[in-house]
Design a protein around this motif. Sequence first.
Motif, PDB file in Angstrom:
ATOM      1  N   HIS A 137       0.903  -1.358  -0.073  1.00 37.57           N
ATOM      2  CA  HIS A 137       0.117   0.064   0.026  1.00 37.57           C
ATOM      3  C   HIS A 137       0.819   1.297   0.015  1.00 37.57           C
ATOM      4  O   HIS A 137       0.587   2.308   0.847  1.00 37.57           O
ATOM      5  N   LEU A 138       1.726   1.276  -0.934  1.00 40.01           N
ATOM      6  CA  LEU A 138       2.935   2.222  -1.036  1.00 40.01           C
ATOM      7  C   LEU A 138       2.284   3.238  -2.299  1.00 40.01           C
ATOM      8  O   LEU A 138       1.677   2.454  -3.223  1.00 40.01           O
ATOM      9  N   PRO A 139       2.524   4.384  -2.525  1.00 35.43           N
ATOM     10  CA  PRO A 139       2.170   5.086  -3.745  1.00 35.43           C
ATOM     11  C   PRO A 139       3.027   4.647  -4.872  1.00 35.43           C
ATOM     12  O   PRO A 139       4.081   4.958  -4.943  1.00 35.43           O
ATOM     13  N   GLU A 140       2.328   4.119  -5.740  1.00 36.18           N
ATOM     14  CA  GLU A 140       2.993   3.392  -7.109  1.00 36.18           C
ATOM     15  C   GLU A 140       4.078   4.451  -7.815  1.00 36.18           C
ATOM     16  O   GLU A 140       5.172   4.302  -8.104  1.00 36.18           O
ATOM     17  N   GLU A 141       3.467   5.656  -8.004  1.00 36.75           N
ATOM     18  CA  GLU A 141       4.155   6.636  -8.833  1.00 36.75           C
ATOM     19  C   GLU A 141       5.237   7.242  -8.109  1.00 36.75           C
ATOM     20  O   GLU A 141       6.401   7.311  -8.692  1.00 36.75           O
ATOM     21  N   GLU A 142       5.240   7.477  -6.862  1.00 38.05           N
ATOM     22  CA  GLU A 142       6.124   7.869  -6.294  1.00 38.05           C
ATOM     23  C   GLU A 142       7.454   6.967  -5.848  1.00 38.05           C
ATOM     24  O   GLU A 142       8.651   7.189  -5.967  1.00 38.05           O
ATOM     25  N   LEU A 143       6.901   5.436  -5.988  1.00 37.55           N
ATOM     26  CA  LEU A 143       7.940   4.390  -5.547  1.00 37.55           C
ATOM     27  C   LEU A 143       8.814   4.393  -6.891  1.00 37.55           C
ATOM     28  O   LEU A 143       9.829   4.107  -6.726  1.00 37.55           O
ATOM     29  N   LEU A 144       7.993   4.259  -8.129  1.00 39.68           N
ATOM     30  CA  LEU A 144       8.536   4.212  -9.236  1.00 39.68           C
ATOM     31  C   LEU A 144       9.715   4.951  -9.473  1.00 39.68           C
ATOM     32  O   LEU A 144      10.858   4.773  -9.912  1.00 39.68           O
ATOM     33  N   ALA A 145       9.399   6.437  -9.169  1.00 35.84           N
ATOM     34  CA  ALA A 145      10.618   7.621  -9.307  1.00 35.84           C
ATOM     35  C   ALA A 145      11.549   7.283  -8.288  1.00 35.84           C
ATOM     36  O   ALA A 145      12.704   7.527  -8.787  1.00 35.84           O
ATOM     37  N   GLU A 146      11.208   6.812  -7.208  1.00 35.52           N
ATOM     38  CA  GLU A 146      12.315   6.795  -6.233  1.00 35.52           C
ATOM     39  C   GLU A 146      13.266   5.646  -6.550  1.00 35.52           C
ATOM     40  O   GLU A 146      14.420   5.836  -6.499  1.00 35.52           O
ATOM     41  N   TRP A 147      12.569   4.578  -6.937  1.00 34.63           N
ATOM     42  CA  TRP A 147      13.384   3.532  -7.885  1.00 34.63           C
ATOM     43  C   TRP A 147      14.280   3.732  -8.578  1.00 34.63           C
ATOM     44  O   TRP A 147      15.474   3.559  -8.846  1.00 34.63           O
ATOM     45  N   ALA A 148      13.820   4.617  -9.704  1.00 31.51           N
ATOM     46  CA  ALA A 148      14.622   5.096 -10.717  1.00 31.51           C
ATOM     47  C   ALA A 148      15.773   6.028 -10.410  1.00 31.51           C
ATOM     48  O   ALA A 148      17.132   5.971 -10.880  1.00 31.51           O
ATOM     49  N   ASP A 149      15.573   7.054  -9.423  1.00 26.52           N
ATOM     50  CA  ASP A 149      16.836   7.588  -9.199  1.00 26.52           C
ATOM     51  C   ASP A 149      17.678   6.951  -8.248  1.00 26.52           C
ATOM     52  O   ASP A 149      18.958   7.444  -8.275  1.00 26.52           O
ATOM     53  N   LEU A 150      17.178   6.001  -7.520  1.00 28.69           N
ATOM     54  CA  LEU A 150      18.060   5.282  -6.465  1.00 28.69           C
ATOM     55  C   LEU A 150      18.877   4.347  -7.320  1.00 28.69           C
ATOM     56  O   LEU A 150      20.076   4.512  -7.201  1.00 28.69           O
ATOM     57  N   LYS A 151      18.604   3.854  -8.678  1.00 25.21           N
ATOM     58  CA  LYS A 151      19.410   3.101  -9.451  1.00 25.21           C
ATOM     59  C   LYS A 151      20.378   4.013 -10.032  1.00 25.21           C
ATOM     60  O   LYS A 151      21.609   3.713 -10.284  1.00 25.21           O
ATOM     61  N   VAL A 152      20.217   5.247 -10.361  1.00 26.70           N
ATOM     62  CA  VAL A 152      21.011   6.221 -11.125  1.00 26.70           C
ATOM     63  C   VAL A 152      22.126   6.569 -10.158  1.00 26.70           C
ATOM     64  O   VAL A 152      23.014   6.642 -10.282  1.00 26.70           O
ATOM     65  N   LYS A 153      21.704   6.838  -8.677  1.00 26.52           N
ATOM     66  CA  LYS A 153      22.581   7.312  -7.792  1.00 26.52           C
ATOM     67  C   LYS A 153      23.568   6.282  -7.437  1.00 26.52           C
ATOM     68  O   LYS A 153      24.597   6.315  -6.919  1.00 26.52           O
ATOM     69  N   PHE A 154      23.006   5.078  -7.472  1.00 27.53           N
ATOM     70  CA  PHE A 154      23.771   3.988  -6.833  1.00 27.53           C
ATOM     71  C   PHE A 154      24.483   2.949  -7.955  1.00 27.53           C
ATOM     72  O   PHE A 154      25.342   2.134  -7.394  1.00 27.53           O
ATOM     73  N   HIS A 155      24.124   3.016  -9.178  1.00 24.96           N
ATOM     74  CA  HIS A 155      24.567   2.005 -10.012  1.00 24.96           C
ATOM     75  C   HIS A 155      26.249   2.040 -10.263  1.00 24.96           C
ATOM     76  O   HIS A 155      26.696   1.133 -10.689  1.00 24.96           O
TER      77      HIS A 155
END
Length: 152
Positions: free
Chosen positions: A32-50
């Motif tokens: 029950h987490l906001p899907e749009e926000e979670l996807l945006a955070e996921w994309a940013d996380l991968k960019v920052k830590f890849h």
Amino acid sequence: MAIAALDFSHVAQDQITLHGELEIIQLASHLHLPEEELLAEWADLKVKFHANSEARSPKLNLKQLNAKQDFFGELFPNIKKLLCAYGTLILSTAAVERVFSQVKLIVTEHRNCLKVMTENKLLIIKLNTKSHSDIDMRKVVKLFLKKKRRIM
């Protein structure tokens, strides 16, 4: 398991941008987490830590997010929840596996007709005693003799 997508340490550098979107959507729905926000955070996380191949495991990502909280603020609050859930699930399954191993030692080929209540009692004894000397056999015999007569 969808939560395994949080561990992108095994993903090749050139495939990391496409990794895990479907799993993140499933997790957002399930937790029950906001899907749009979670996807945006996921994309940013991968960019920052890849770029840092050592920081691509969930445990290290969570550690870095906590360490850089003053700098980033709460940049990834939903990802942080997922990473905490990941760590909890991994720990919680180990105890369950140990219990199942103990049950396999109790319910054997020759003891396969035990009642559930008997199995539970034997499991409690097995998990809560270190040796047979922890059990007062006089009390056990007294309780057994108080019960109605059994044919042997």
